[in-house]
Design a protein around this motif. Structure first.
Motif, PDB file in Angstrom:
ATOM      1  N   ASP A  47       0.679  -1.670  -0.078  1.00  0.00           N
ATOM      2  CA  ASP A  47       0.060  -0.387  -0.108  1.00  0.00           C
ATOM      3  C   ASP A  47       1.022   1.278  -0.330  1.00  0.00           C
ATOM      4  O   ASP A  47       2.467   0.633  -0.096  1.00  0.00           O
ATOM      5  CB  ASP A  47      -0.583   0.295   1.025  1.00  0.00           C
ATOM      6  CG  ASP A  47      -0.091   0.065   2.211  1.00  0.00           C
ATOM      7  OD1 ASP A  47       1.217  -0.266   2.667  1.00  0.00           O
ATOM      8  OD2 ASP A  47      -0.956  -0.778   3.379  1.00  0.00           O
ATOM      9  N   ALA A  48       0.121   2.136   0.124  1.00  0.00           N
ATOM     10  CA  ALA A  48       0.772   3.859  -0.154  1.00  0.00           C
ATOM     11  C   ALA A  48       1.949   4.199   0.923  1.00  0.00           C
ATOM     12  O   ALA A  48       2.652   4.529   1.018  1.00  0.00           O
ATOM     13  CB  ALA A  48       0.214   5.062  -1.114  1.00  0.00           C
ATOM     14  N   TYR A  76      11.812  -0.303   5.769  1.00  0.00           N
ATOM     15  CA  TYR A  76      12.617  -1.337   5.943  1.00  0.00           C
ATOM     16  C   TYR A  76      12.203  -2.616   6.234  1.00  0.00           C
ATOM     17  O   TYR A  76      12.447  -3.259   5.220  1.00  0.00           O
ATOM     18  CB  TYR A  76      13.828  -0.828   7.004  1.00  0.00           C
ATOM     19  CG  TYR A  76      14.845  -1.928   7.596  1.00  0.00           C
ATOM     20  CD1 TYR A  76      15.438  -1.851   6.632  1.00  0.00           C
ATOM     21  CD2 TYR A  76      14.728  -2.673   7.755  1.00  0.00           C
ATOM     22  CE1 TYR A  76      16.777  -2.365   6.413  1.00  0.00           C
ATOM     23  CE2 TYR A  76      15.730  -3.796   7.926  1.00  0.00           C
ATOM     24  CZ  TYR A  76      16.986  -3.675   7.090  1.00  0.00           C
ATOM     25  OH  TYR A  76      17.789  -4.560   7.573  1.00  0.00           O
ATOM     26  N   GLU A  77      10.712  -2.651   6.953  1.00  0.00           N
ATOM     27  CA  GLU A  77      10.602  -3.843   7.088  1.00  0.00           C
ATOM     28  C   GLU A  77       9.817  -4.216   6.203  1.00  0.00           C
ATOM     29  O   GLU A  77       9.597  -5.341   5.118  1.00  0.00           O
ATOM     30  CB  GLU A  77       9.798  -4.146   8.307  1.00  0.00           C
ATOM     31  CG  GLU A  77      10.310  -4.092  10.053  1.00  0.00           C
ATOM     32  CD  GLU A  77      10.429  -2.855  10.123  1.00  0.00           C
ATOM     33  OE1 GLU A  77      10.537  -1.875   9.059  1.00  0.00           O
ATOM     34  OE2 GLU A  77      10.832  -2.965  11.554  1.00  0.00           O
ATOM     35  N   ARG A 133       8.329   3.781  -0.636  1.00  0.00           N
ATOM     36  CA  ARG A 133       9.382   4.661  -0.183  1.00  0.00           C
ATOM     37  C   ARG A 133       9.366   5.734  -1.341  1.00  0.00           C
ATOM     38  O   ARG A 133       8.850   5.585  -2.276  1.00  0.00           O
ATOM     39  CB  ARG A 133      10.985   3.670  -1.033  1.00  0.00           C
ATOM     40  CG  ARG A 133      11.973   5.228  -0.933  1.00  0.00           C
ATOM     41  CD  ARG A 133      13.500   4.196  -1.511  1.00  0.00           C
ATOM     42  NE  ARG A 133      13.412   2.534  -0.593  1.00  0.00           N
ATOM     43  CZ  ARG A 133      14.851   2.299  -0.848  1.00  0.00           C
ATOM     44  NH1 ARG A 133      16.221   3.178  -0.948  1.00  0.00           N
ATOM     45  NH2 ARG A 133      15.434   1.600  -0.189  1.00  0.00           N
ATOM     46  N   PRO A 134       9.103   6.635  -0.683  1.00  0.00           N
ATOM     47  CA  PRO A 134       9.143   8.185  -1.744  1.00  0.00           C
ATOM     48  C   PRO A 134       9.979   8.102  -2.730  1.00  0.00           C
ATOM     49  O   PRO A 134      11.598   7.986  -2.278  1.00  0.00           O
ATOM     50  CB  PRO A 134       9.042   9.421  -0.696  1.00  0.00           C
ATOM     51  CG  PRO A 134       8.893   8.494   0.636  1.00  0.00           C
ATOM     52  CD  PRO A 134       9.321   7.140   1.025  1.00  0.00           C
ATOM     53  N   SER A 177      17.442   7.679  -0.036  1.00  0.00           N
ATOM     54  CA  SER A 177      18.146   6.012  -0.550  1.00  0.00           C
ATOM     55  C   SER A 177      17.822   5.111   0.377  1.00  0.00           C
ATOM     56  O   SER A 177      17.565   4.675   1.851  1.00  0.00           O
ATOM     57  CB  SER A 177      19.838   6.552   0.268  1.00  0.00           C
ATOM     58  OG  SER A 177      19.959   6.940   1.298  1.00  0.00           O
ATOM     59  N   ASP A 178      18.704   3.991  -0.238  1.00  0.00           N
ATOM     60  CA  ASP A 178      18.954   2.552   0.876  1.00  0.00           C
ATOM     61  C   ASP A 178      19.266   2.460   2.232  1.00  0.00           C
ATOM     62  O   ASP A 178      19.154   2.212   3.335  1.00  0.00           O
ATOM     63  CB  ASP A 178      20.146   1.741   0.471  1.00  0.00           C
ATOM     64  CG  ASP A 178      19.684   0.998  -1.029  1.00  0.00           C
ATOM     65  OD1 ASP A 178      17.889   0.931  -2.083  1.00  0.00           O
ATOM     66  OD2 ASP A 178      20.195   0.339  -1.746  1.00  0.00           O
TER      67      ASP A 178
END
Length: 157
Positions: free
Chosen positions: A8-9, A124-125, A13-14, A18-19
Motif C-alpha cells: 500500500d502507499a 525497512y520492514e 519508499r518516497p 536512499s537505501d
C-alpha cells in the motif's frame, strides 16, 4: 499490479530516498521497538511490586489475627508503603521514564520519519517483506484483501 501484489502507499519508499536512509530509519525503529519492550517490563515491575505490597498487607493482617502482633507491626512499619527506590514508588519511576526517555525517543523517531519519508512507518520492514515473499503464493500477498468495496485508509484503490 493487482491489489495483493503491491504494498500500500503507506509502505512505499518516497522517490529519492536512499537505501542508507531506509536502513537508518529501520535501525531507529528497532531501537524504538526495544524501548517499547523495556517499557512493558517496567510497567510489569510496577504492577508486580504493587501486587506484592498488597499481599504483604494481607500477610500483616493474618499475622496480627494469628496473635503475632509484634511481627505484624514490624512488617507494617518497615515494608508496607515503602519506597522501592529512594523517595520513589514504582509509579514515579514509570512516570519519569515516560516523561524523560520514552517520550523523547518516540518524538525523535516520529520527527525523523516526518523529515525523511513523509512520516511513513516500517519502510525497512515493508521492503524486507517484498524481498522475502513469494509472489502469487497463498499467504504471501503484499497486503490484506479488501473485504468491503469501500476504500480503507492508507490503501490504494
Amino acid at each position: 499490479m493487482t491489489h495483493e501484489n503491491s504494498p500500500d502507499a503507506a509502505h512505499q519508499r518516497p522517490d529519492g530516498v536512499s537505501d542508507q536512509t531506509i536502513e537508518a530509519l529501520g535501525k531507529l525503529s528497532e531501537a524504538m521497538e526495544v524501548v517499547e519492550h523495556a517499557r512493558g517490563y517496567l510497567y510489569a515491575f510496577h504492577r508486580l511490586t504493587g501486587k506484592a505490597d498488597l499481599a504483604l498487607g494481607e500477610a500483616v493482617e493474618m499475622f496480627s489475627a494469628a496473635g503475632h502482633g509484634d511481627l505484624a507491626s514490624e512488617l507494617e512499619n518497615t515494608l508496607i508503603g515503602r519506597n522501592v527506590i529512594d523517595g520513589r514508588w514504582t509509579f514515579q519511576i514509570v512516570e519519569d521514564y515516560d516523561d524523560n526517555y520514552y517520550s523523547s525517543l518516540k518524538e525523535a523517531e516520529r520527527g525523523a520519519r516526518e523529515a525523511l519519508v513523509a512520516g511513513k512507518r516500517h519502510l525497512y520492514e515493508a521492503e524486507m517483506k517484498e524481498d522475502r515473499r513469494t509472489r502469487g503464493a497463498p499467504h504471501h500477498e503484499a497486503r490484506p484483501p479488501q473485504v468491503w468495496n469501500t476504500p480503507q485508509p492508507g490503501l490504494d484503490a
